[in-house]
Design a protein around this motif. Structure first.
Motif, mmCIF file in Angstrom:
data_model
loop_
_atom_site.group_PDB
_atom_site.id
_atom_site.type_symbol
_atom_site.label_atom_id
_atom_site.label_comp_id
_atom_site.label_asym_id
_atom_site.label_seq_id
_atom_site.Cartn_x
_atom_site.Cartn_y
_atom_site.Cartn_z
ATOM 1 N N PHE A 114 0.991 -1.145 -0.081
ATOM 2 C CA PHE A 114 0.019 0.078 0.124
ATOM 3 C C PHE A 114 0.706 1.223 -0.046
ATOM 4 O O PHE A 114 0.160 2.361 0.331
ATOM 5 C CB PHE A 114 -1.130 0.021 1.164
ATOM 6 N N GLY A 115 2.117 1.153 0.015
ATOM 7 C CA GLY A 115 3.026 2.354 -0.221
ATOM 8 C C GLY A 115 3.022 3.121 0.995
ATOM 9 O O GLY A 115 3.185 4.186 1.173
ATOM 10 N N LEU A 116 2.979 2.397 2.270
ATOM 11 C CA LEU A 116 2.888 3.004 3.468
ATOM 12 C C LEU A 116 4.375 3.118 4.234
ATOM 13 O O LEU A 116 4.518 2.503 4.998
ATOM 14 C CB LEU A 116 2.058 2.322 4.389
ATOM 15 N N ASP A 117 5.238 3.868 3.585
ATOM 16 C CA ASP A 117 6.564 4.095 3.815
ATOM 17 C C ASP A 117 6.955 4.607 5.185
ATOM 18 O O ASP A 117 7.685 3.972 5.850
ATOM 19 C CB ASP A 117 7.182 5.185 2.906
ATOM 20 N N ALA A 118 6.081 5.305 5.801
ATOM 21 C CA ALA A 118 6.434 5.764 7.211
ATOM 22 C C ALA A 118 6.193 4.436 8.174
ATOM 23 O O ALA A 118 6.824 4.306 9.187
ATOM 24 C CB ALA A 118 5.288 6.855 7.587
ATOM 25 N N MET A 119 5.007 3.632 7.779
ATOM 26 C CA MET A 119 4.673 2.402 8.563
ATOM 27 C C MET A 119 5.878 1.502 8.421
ATOM 28 O O MET A 119 6.311 0.967 9.170
ATOM 29 C CB MET A 119 3.465 1.635 8.090
ATOM 30 N N GLY A 120 6.266 1.225 7.062
ATOM 31 C CA GLY A 120 7.479 0.374 6.855
ATOM 32 C C GLY A 120 8.782 0.824 7.647
ATOM 33 O O GLY A 120 9.262 -0.142 8.273
ATOM 34 N N ARG A 121 8.943 2.169 7.856
ATOM 35 C CA ARG A 121 10.191 2.522 8.612
ATOM 36 C C ARG A 121 9.769 2.239 10.218
ATOM 37 O O ARG A 121 10.749 1.762 10.867
ATOM 38 C CB ARG A 121 10.379 3.885 8.404
ATOM 39 N N LEU A 122 8.630 2.134 10.490
ATOM 40 C CA LEU A 122 8.161 2.059 11.889
ATOM 41 C C LEU A 122 8.510 0.485 12.137
ATOM 42 O O LEU A 122 9.006 -0.080 13.286
ATOM 43 C CB LEU A 122 7.033 2.308 12.400
ATOM 44 N N LEU A 123 8.376 -0.337 11.443
ATOM 45 C CA LEU A 123 8.323 -1.844 11.183
ATOM 46 C C LEU A 123 9.953 -2.486 11.453
ATOM 47 O O LEU A 123 10.260 -3.344 11.856
ATOM 48 C CB LEU A 123 7.627 -2.440 9.941
ATOM 49 N N ARG A 124 10.950 -1.606 11.011
ATOM 50 C CA ARG A 124 12.304 -2.121 10.741
ATOM 51 C C ARG A 124 12.912 -1.725 11.982
ATOM 52 O O ARG A 124 12.726 -0.547 12.706
ATOM 53 C CB ARG A 124 12.854 -1.154 9.858
#
Length: 127
Positions: A114-124
């Protein structure tokens, strides 16, 4: 189960959906299972996360809600929070040990698809 019992259980699920934390915690403290699920496998925690109720999520986590419980679609509460683009709930779930790679529809994949880059960063880790 009787129709009355089923209606009661549905009303408990509705408390999580609508973020009525005080009423929900009263019932949980009286013995309603914290990992109660809907017929589709959605846990109270998943419903609260999906409907963006951080106080309810925190109350459920404090009472031992299972962060890795998977619904019938292979999703966890963390997947729901990522999909809803909710950093507060994502952060709380991660702090409680939720797995970014849990379920078959993982939170990491959901952020990517879904292109949720901020969420992706939180998950790393370490972000």
């Amino acid at each position: 189960m009787t129709d009355t019992e089923l209606a009661f259980l549905e009303s408990v699920l509705d408390l999580a959906r609508t973020g009525r934390t005080d009423e929900l915690t009263h019932l949980l403290d009286a013995g309603v299972p914290v990992n109660l699920t809907s017929p589709a496998g959605d846990s109270l925690l998943m419903l609260a996360a999906y409907h963006v109720h951080p106080d309810t999520v925190r109350a459920l986590l404090a009472r031992g809600a299972d962060t890795e419980r998977v619904n019938d679609r292979g999703q966890t509460a963390l997947t729901a929070a990522v999909f809803r683009n909710d950093p507060a709930v994502v952060t709380d779930l991660l702090a409680a040990g939720a797995d970014p790679h849990g379920g078959t529809t993982t939170p990491v994949d959901t952020a990517r698809v879904f292109g949720l880059d901020a969420m992706g960063r939180l998950l790393r880790p370490g972000s």
